[in-house]
Design a protein around this motif. Structure first.
Motif, short mmCIF file in Angstrom:
data_model
loop_
_atom_site.label_atom_id
_atom_site.label_comp_id
_atom_site.label_asym_id
_atom_site.label_seq_id
_atom_site.Cartn_x
_atom_site.Cartn_y
_atom_site.Cartn_z
N GLN A 6 0.79 -1.27 0.03
CA GLN A 6 -0.06 -0.02 0.25
C GLN A 6 0.69 1.39 0.00
N SER A 7 1.96 1.33 0.90
CA SER A 7 2.79 2.31 1.02
C SER A 7 3.37 2.74 -0.51
N ASP A 22 0.94 4.06 -3.12
CA ASP A 22 0.68 5.40 -2.71
C ASP A 22 1.65 6.52 -3.19
N GLU A 23 2.78 5.90 -3.23
CA GLU A 23 4.07 6.82 -3.49
C GLU A 23 4.37 6.41 -4.92
N GLU A 24 3.63 5.72 -5.49
CA GLU A 24 3.83 5.27 -7.16
C GLU A 24 5.33 4.95 -7.25
N LYS A 62 -3.36 -0.41 -8.45
CA LYS A 62 -4.50 -0.30 -7.79
C LYS A 62 -5.86 -1.22 -8.52
N HIS A 95 -9.53 1.43 -3.22
CA HIS A 95 -8.33 2.48 -2.89
C HIS A 95 -7.06 1.51 -2.54
N TYR A 104 -3.91 -1.30 -3.10
CA TYR A 104 -3.11 -1.64 -4.10
C TYR A 104 -2.79 -3.33 -3.88
#
Length: 412
Positions: A156-157, A160-162, A184, A189, A191
């Motif tokens: 997930q981290s 979110d940071e792509e 995703k 929401h 990944y």
């Protein structure tokens, strides 16, 4: 005069011929005697049995421990030498109790791929990254991974940071580095990386033995493999707990049966699991609190060279927690100088056990095999097409895996 000489000559030739026949037969027998053998301290019976059918006699068996060798001779002529390894006598307490087994893997195990539906495509990032079923993910971004919950946080981290994830994994004892980009899931929401993973395994088995002096134990008699990957589970840690057999699914030709059991007394922990090998699981008991009420005192063990075909007993549970003794037949036993799993072929002959289970069922693995008052092995596998029969392993290899045999030898 000349005729007497000829007759004597013929007699000598016939005598030599007869002796040569006897000699050739004995040569074949001598060839069957092993060139090396392991025996317990003070016990030369296996050596005596190995040469009992020969016209040879063992010499100086009293000095085996000093010389490490037994010489065979006929008529004072040396025939063959047997190198003998002498180890201290061993005694352990046989088990038979039903146990619950929980293993935690070294990292997280990849057990499958799945496609993640995104806004643009269906993709498995893990498969695209070259991660295979059976791989063990040990590190993500340089951090050690032990539980599935850790993986979700990293995925997930990174999403979110792509950014990508640096994955370190173990495959067939080799280390690989992979790069994975989480995607995703459509309408969510979160990944995903498109992998099914697992960090533990659980099951039911049978305790084989324990040593009250060292608190070490052995159980199952065979390796625990993952149900999906079919590969042996690499253990990080684990535990054995007390269990109670609730029912039996009887075995039939082509369909092995199974013990169904529940964990009892609030998952009372009996000990830790430190090793998962070809000969079972091994570790240390927390306390000596295992009673089978049949054999709760130390029992001598027998090496593979001393196991014989014929009647024997097994200890196992078919209902609740009660350990019972049942009749079996050892159909064949192979003396082994090196560790090997399928050392014995056994057959259930006890009518009560056949009625209750149909023979050998899953969950019975590890049931101790007793012959002539000695612990000789453990039940390991059932024949799929004949549930009354199966394989057993010799106890000496389980003792080595547990560290009991080695420690006893060092103590001497």
């Amino acid at each position: 005069m000349r005729g007497d000489v000829i007759r004597k000559g013929i007699g000598v030739v016939l005598l030599i011929f007869v002796l040569s026949i006897g000699l050739s037969e004995n040569v074949q027998k001598w060839g069957q005697v092993p060139t090396s053998m392991t025996v317990f301290e003070g016990d030369v019976t296996p050596i005596t049995e190995a040469v009992s059918e020969l016209n040879a006699v063992p010499v100086s068996t009293e000095s085996v421990e000093e010389t490490g060798q037994v010489k065979l001779e006929v008529g004072n002529f040396p025939i063959k030498n047997i190198d003998v390894s002498v180890i201290p006598k061993l005694e352990v307490i046989p088990g038979g109790q039903s146990i619950g087994v929980k293993l935690n893997t070294e990292g997280v195990l990849v057990v499958g791929h799945h496609l993640v539906e995104t806004d643009d495509e269906s993709i498995s990032p893990g498969e695209e990254a070259g991660i295979q079923v059976g791989d063990m993910i040990t590190h993500i971004d340089g951090e050690e991974i032990q539980h599935m919950s850790q993986v979700g946080e990293y995925v997930q981290s990174a999403g979110d940071e792509e950014r990508t994830l640096d994955i370190r994994l173990k495959r067939d004892q080799k280390i690989y580095e992979k790069t994975l980009t989480p995607v995703k899931a459509k309408g969510e929401h979160s990944y995903r990386m498109g992998l099914y993973i697992r960090d533990s395994a659980a099951g039911v088995g049978t305790m084989t033995f324990y040593d009250p002096d060292t608190m070490k134990y052995g159980a199952l008699g065979h390796v625990i493999s993952d149900v999906d990957t079919k590969k042996p589970i690499v253990v990080h840690d684990g535990q054995i707990v007390r269990s109670s057999v609730t029912s039996i699914e009887k075995g039939s030709n082509g369909d092995p049966g199974e013990k169904l059991a529940s964990l009892t007394k609030q998952r009372e922990k009996l000990g830790s699991i430190e090793k998962n090998s070809s000969f079972g699981i091994f570790g240390t008991l927390d306390k000596v609190n295992l009673k089978n009420k049949l054999y709760d005192e130390k029992m001598p063990v027998s090496l593979s060279t001393h196991v014989k075909e014929g009647p024997a007993k097994i200890l196992t549970v078919v209902e609740g927690e009660e350990v019972q003794e049942f009749d079996i037949e050892i159909i064949s036993s192979v003396p082994q100088q090196q560790p090997a799993t399928k050392g014995m072929v056994i057959k259930v002959t006890d009518p009560k056990l056949l009625e209750a289970t149909g023979g050998i069922v899953q969950g019975m693995s590890g049931s101790p095999i007793i012959q002539d008052g000695k612990l000789v092995g453990a039940v390991t596998h059932v024949f799929v097409n004949d549930p009354t029969s199966g394989y057993g392993c010799h106890i000496e290899w389980m003792l080595e895996e547990a560290g009991v045999l080695q420690q006893e030898a060092k103590a001497s």
